[in-house]
Every structure is written in C-alpha cells, then in structure tokens.
Design a protein around this motif. Structure first.
Motif, mmCIF file in Angstrom:
data_model
loop_
_atom_site.group_PDB
_atom_site.id
_atom_site.type_symbol
_atom_site.label_atom_id
_atom_site.label_comp_id
_atom_site.label_asym_id
_atom_site.label_seq_id
_atom_site.Cartn_x
_atom_site.Cartn_y
_atom_site.Cartn_z
ATOM 1 N N ARG A 1 27.466 35.224 36.688
ATOM 2 C CA ARG A 1 27.585 34.885 37.904
ATOM 3 C C ARG A 1 26.456 35.854 38.849
ATOM 4 N N THR A 2 26.401 35.583 40.099
ATOM 5 C CA THR A 2 25.793 36.510 41.004
ATOM 6 C C THR A 2 26.703 36.962 41.971
ATOM 7 N N THR A 3 26.087 38.114 42.645
ATOM 8 C CA THR A 3 26.834 38.745 43.916
ATOM 9 C C THR A 3 26.583 37.763 45.100
ATOM 10 N N ALA A 4 27.325 38.138 46.363
ATOM 11 C CA ALA A 4 27.086 37.369 47.342
ATOM 12 C C ALA A 4 25.626 37.346 47.926
ATOM 13 N N LEU B 1 22.247 38.878 39.948
ATOM 14 C CA LEU B 1 22.819 38.753 39.004
ATOM 15 C C LEU B 1 23.757 39.978 38.732
ATOM 16 N N MET B 2 25.050 39.684 38.491
ATOM 17 C CA MET B 2 26.118 40.845 38.232
ATOM 18 C C MET B 2 25.630 41.942 37.290
ATOM 19 N N THR B 3 25.071 41.344 36.143
ATOM 20 C CA THR B 3 24.754 42.296 35.193
ATOM 21 C C THR B 3 23.311 43.289 35.559
ATOM 22 N N ASP C 1 18.401 49.517 43.627
ATOM 23 C CA ASP C 1 19.068 49.594 44.888
ATOM 24 C C ASP C 1 20.195 48.881 44.992
ATOM 25 N N LYS C 2 21.535 49.329 44.805
ATOM 26 C CA LYS C 2 22.656 48.617 44.756
ATOM 27 C C LYS C 2 23.471 48.887 45.857
ATOM 28 N N SER C 3 24.061 47.930 46.645
ATOM 29 C CA SER C 3 24.750 48.439 47.780
ATOM 30 C C SER C 3 26.179 48.618 47.517
ATOM 31 N N VAL C 4 26.993 49.435 48.350
ATOM 32 C CA VAL C 4 28.346 49.680 48.036
ATOM 33 C C VAL C 4 29.091 48.267 47.959
ATOM 34 N N GLU C 5 28.820 47.370 48.683
ATOM 35 C CA GLU C 5 29.511 46.065 48.694
ATOM 36 C C GLU C 5 28.972 45.280 47.475
ATOM 37 N N GLU C 6 27.796 45.377 46.830
ATOM 38 C CA GLU C 6 27.640 44.731 45.624
ATOM 39 C C GLU C 6 28.414 45.245 44.411
ATOM 40 N N VAL C 7 28.420 46.739 44.274
ATOM 41 C CA VAL C 7 29.059 47.466 43.398
ATOM 42 C C VAL C 7 30.610 46.974 43.659
ATOM 43 N N ARG D 1 48.654 48.743 40.895
ATOM 44 C CA ARG D 1 49.423 47.766 41.689
ATOM 45 C C ARG D 1 49.597 48.102 43.125
ATOM 46 N N SER D 2 49.723 49.321 43.526
ATOM 47 C CA SER D 2 49.961 49.576 44.893
ATOM 48 C C SER D 2 48.593 49.625 45.457
ATOM 49 N N ALA D 3 47.473 49.938 44.768
ATOM 50 C CA ALA D 3 46.195 49.894 45.481
ATOM 51 C C ALA D 3 45.727 48.370 45.575
ATOM 52 N N ALA D 4 46.074 47.732 44.539
ATOM 53 C CA ALA D 4 45.792 46.114 44.763
ATOM 54 C C ALA D 4 46.575 45.562 45.845
ATOM 55 N N SER D 5 47.692 45.819 46.185
ATOM 56 C CA SER D 5 48.636 45.030 47.138
ATOM 57 C C SER D 5 48.217 45.744 48.417
ATOM 58 N N ALA D 6 47.780 46.926 48.258
ATOM 59 C CA ALA D 6 47.193 47.336 49.794
ATOM 60 C C ALA D 6 45.719 46.927 50.331
ATOM 61 N N HIS D 7 45.125 46.103 49.241
ATOM 62 C CA HIS D 7 43.777 45.843 49.695
ATOM 63 C C HIS D 7 43.572 44.399 49.359
ATOM 64 N N VAL D 8 44.569 43.340 49.515
ATOM 65 C CA VAL D 8 44.581 42.152 49.293
ATOM 66 C C VAL D 8 43.246 41.363 50.063
ATOM 67 N N PRO D 9 43.113 41.628 50.862
ATOM 68 C CA PRO D 9 41.909 40.878 51.929
ATOM 69 C C PRO D 9 40.725 41.054 51.073
ATOM 70 N N ALA D 10 40.351 42.446 50.695
ATOM 71 C CA ALA D 10 39.328 42.590 49.957
ATOM 72 C C ALA D 10 39.266 42.134 48.705
ATOM 73 N N ALA D 11 40.112 41.833 47.806
ATOM 74 C CA ALA D 11 40.369 41.283 46.670
ATOM 75 C C ALA D 11 40.109 39.879 46.790
ATOM 76 N N ALA D 12 40.669 39.028 47.850
ATOM 77 C CA ALA D 12 40.591 37.639 47.981
ATOM 78 C C ALA D 12 39.062 37.458 48.251
ATOM 79 N N ASN D 13 38.326 38.547 49.021
ATOM 80 C CA ASN D 13 36.864 38.381 49.202
ATOM 81 C C ASN D 13 35.924 38.114 48.101
ATOM 82 N N ALA D 14 36.572 38.758 46.894
ATOM 83 C CA ALA D 14 35.502 38.683 45.895
ATOM 84 C C ALA D 14 35.049 37.436 45.316
#
Ligand code: SF4
Length: 434
Positions: free
Chosen positions: A121-124, A128-130, A175-181, A421-434
């Motif tokens: 897959r590719t990033t937004a 290529l993610m690799t 050059d890899k942006s923080v968002e891509e990483v 688990r607690s980090a994942a629940s605190a950042h649900v919007p970010a995860a959904a964005n992936a």
C-alpha cells in the motif's frame, strides 16, 4: 554445546549468516506470502527473511557470491519450505552454473517471514509504505532522513562494509514526514503487531540527527505508547540523551563496529575523523548510566559491533567492555554485500564466531543485564543475546537468572499492553485516520 545444526537453531542461524543459502527452482513461485529482499538498515541486511525452528527470525544472504557456494539450499516441498544441506560445494570443472546434487539431507523446516498487507500500500502522499519503513524481524525499522554524508564526500569516507549510499533512492525514501511515518507505524501496529520502532541515521554534518528524530519519537510515544529506539552517531552534547529519555525514548544505540582502533580507523574513516572511537564509547557508557534510574519506561544503551571484521578475541574484548559499563552488545555478522568496498572480502567462519556469541550470552548473564524482556521483539539481522544460550556447553548454567528474566518479561508485558490500550483509546481519531 549441541553441534548439529538440525538440533541447534542458533547455530543454524549463525551458519546461515556465514554461508548464505541458495534457492532451488521449486522456490520460484510468483507470490508466496514472503517478504521481498530489500536492502536497508545501515546496509547490513540484504537477504531473505526466514523463521527458523525455535522461533528464531533471520535474514539469510542470498544475493552475494559466497551464498551461491552455500551447502544450504531452500526447497519448496509439500506446501512448505525445507532447508537441505547439499554436498556439492565445488563448482563444476570449467566453471558454469553450479549443479545442485539431488542427494541432500533435510536440516530444518522453516517459514518465510510473512509479507504484511501494508507492504503493497501507499501512504496518503502516494509513497509506497516500504519506502518509509520495513519490518526487520518483527519490529519496524526506519532509515530516517537523507543519505549519510560520508557518502557525499570526494573521496568518499563511508564505512567500507556499508551499502546505505547504494540503497537510498532505491528502497528507501530520503525525506519522510512525521505524518507519513505515523501512517506506517499505525499500519504496522495494527496488521503486524509491532511493539518496537527503530530509527537509524548515518552521519549528518552539524550533528542534526537528534533534532530530526525527536519529533518522530515524541509523536510515536504520545500516540501509541510503543517502544522506540534510535541508532545515530554519538551527539557531542550527551545531555540530549537525558532529554530524549524524558520524552520516552527506550533505546540509544551506537555503532562503533570495531574494537581494535587501527582497524576502526581503516574501515570506518569517516567515523574516525568526525568522532573517533572514544566518543562512541563515551556515549555508550553515558547512556548506560541513564538506565540506573527508576521509572516505567525501560531503557537500554547498546554498543554495536560487527563480528568478522577483526579477530574474535577483539570482538570479545568489546563485549566485555560494553557489558562492564552496563550496556548490552549488539553483535552483527559481517556480510560482504555486493557493490560495497568490501564485496570481495570473505565472510567470517562459523567456528570462529561461536566463542564470540557464547561470550555475548555469558557476559550479559554475569552482569545481570535485562536481555529478552521486551515483548515480541524478534530480530532478523543479529543473533540476540538470549538466543546465544544455545552456544553454552551447560545450557542450564544460569537457570536462576533466566527464571528472574522470565518473570520480569511477564510483568513488563502486562504493563506494556495496558499502556498500549490506553494510548490507543486516547487517540481513536488518529487511528481511524490511518
Ligand atoms: S556511518 Fe558508516 S555505516 Fe553508518 S550509514 Fe554512514 S557509512 Fe554507513
């Protein structure tokens, strides 16, 4: 020590590093779920990722000329993969392609390291993610930022074994942006269950590597709680490692590669000129002291060497020093990669390296170092210290300490999973964005 590779997976892992493997025609299937051969990570790995018996992950040389002479051949049989040992090592008279002898003993059934769905897959941003990061065993390895500056000099001052300057632009994006990483980290966490992210840089004029990496470390820690490590040259301001530890960094690794100073100067001319061996050692020791404090975040200082570039006694002296200061050695096996300055050098001999890896385990146990505690970290490019238990003549020699390490590991795993688990629940919007 068990000397039969059929019953000693660590010995098989070491022997495969030193001899490589050939691929039988039966392996030429279009897509079998394995990982492609990618050259990344300080130019030391270029091979086929396999899982050996006992759950030992490895990266086996396949492209180098010495691998074409290997007695080991990978066959696809009955829907699986088996390593067989052939006896036809000599090339046929008059040259020409080597013929694989039909008679061959089975050594081990192995699995290909699974190729994750996100590899295709590719990033937004359309990359290529690799090209942002790849799995090395079970952790995510990211060669961050531009190519090491030693490769841009004229004449080049790169480490003679290194292939990083040959890779970038091919396998890795510079050059890899923080968002891509973050996008790749989330995919690798979700689909490959990674627990650890490792950043690696070469030398940058002006020592900018820690400035570059800090935002990535901060974001990954805040949003995921995963373990994060960095491998860079030693920054002159050692206080920077205190600051990185405060934001949650878990590992600082320094590759000085070679203990013998004359050999270090010859093989690592850029490192010698810019830093010198002493600065590497000072950083390893300083960071090891940082680990003596309390707190939940685990911390390890690593000194990394390459066995096979100097006599075994010298590698063992390095292991003794690293463990004495409280750091954990990372011991790679020299691989003469195609295209590098050392491509014609012979690979090391297995029998020469057995004492080195035996010393690795014994030194870590004697100094009570916390090896094998991080959950689900299988490393393909090196023999982990805990895997080197297989090289002991009396495997139960350290049973009390091993029991303690197992208890520490179980406790850490529980705490770590709770935090993920607690980090994942605190950042649900970010995860959904992936
Ligand atoms: S410092 Fe040496 S090993 Fe690291 S990337 Fe540069 S040339 Fe390669």
């Amino acid at each position: 020590m068990e000397t039969d590779v059929r019953r000693n997976p660590a010995l098989l892992k070491l022997d495969l590093y030193c001899k490589g493997i050939r691929l039988d025609d039966s392996c030429l299937v279009q897509d079998d779920g394995g990982r492609p051969v990618l050259r990344t990570r300080a130019g030391l790995g270029s091979g086929l990722e396999l899982i050996l018996p006992g759950g030992l992950w490895t990266n086996v040389p396949v492209s180098e000329p010495f691998a074409q002479r290997s007695p080991y051949v990978l066959h696809r049989e009955d829907g699986g993969y088996v390593i067989r040992r052939h006896r036809d090592r000599a090339a046929p008279p008059g040259g020409g392609p080597q013929v694989i002898a039909p008679e061959a003993e089975p050594v081990a059934w192995v699995r290909l390291a699974p190729r994750p769905g996100w590899y295709d897959r590719t990033t937004a941003t359309g990359r290529l993610m690799t090209r942002i990061g790849t799995l090395q065993g079970t952790y995510l390895g990211i060669y961050q930022a531009r190519v090491c500056d030693y490769w841009k000099e004229d004449p080049k001052a790169n480490c003679r074994f290194c292939s990083v300057g040959l890779n970038l632009g091919g396998d890795d994006a510079g050059d890899k942006s923080v968002e891509e990483v973050m996008e790749v980290v989330r995919a690798a966490r979700r689909e490959s269950a990674i627990t650890y992210v490792d950043f690696n840089t070469g030398h940058f004029t002006g020592e900018t590597y820690l400035d570059i990496l800090e935002p990535y470390v901060r974001r990954i820690k805040e949003e995921t709680g995963l373990l994060v490590g960095i491998q860079t040259p030693p920054h002159h301001d050692l206080g920077r490692y205190d600051a990185l530890k405060k934001i949650g960094l878990n590992r600082a690794s320094f590759c000085f590669e070679i203990w013998d100073e004359a050999t270090f100067r010859r093989i690592c001319p850029g490192k010698n000129r810019e830093y010198g061996l002493k600065r590497y050692l000072d950083a390893v020791e300083y960071c090891a002291r940082l680990g003596r404090g309390r707190g939940f975040e685990p911390w390890v200082s690593n000194g990394e060497i390459i066995a096979g570039l100097e006599p075994p006694a010298s590698s063992m002296a390095a292991i003794d020093w690293i463990t004495r200061v409280g750091a954990v050695p990372t011991v790679c096996v020299f691989r003469p990669l195609v295209g590098t300055d050392m491509e014609d050098a012979p690979p090391p001999k297995t029998e020469d390296l057995i004492p080195v890896f035996r010393r690795l385990y014994e030194a870590c146990m004697k100094r009570n170092l916390p090896i094998g505690v991080a959950p689900n970290v299988h490393v393909s490019l090196v023999l982990l210290p805990e895997e080197c238990r297989w090289f002991l003549d009396r495997p139960n020699k350290y049973w009390r300490k091993e029991l303690k390490l197992r208890a520490m590991s179980a406790l850490f795993r529980m705490q770590f999973e709770r935090r993920l688990r607690s980090a994942a629940s605190a950042h649900v919007p970010a995860a959904a964005n992936a």
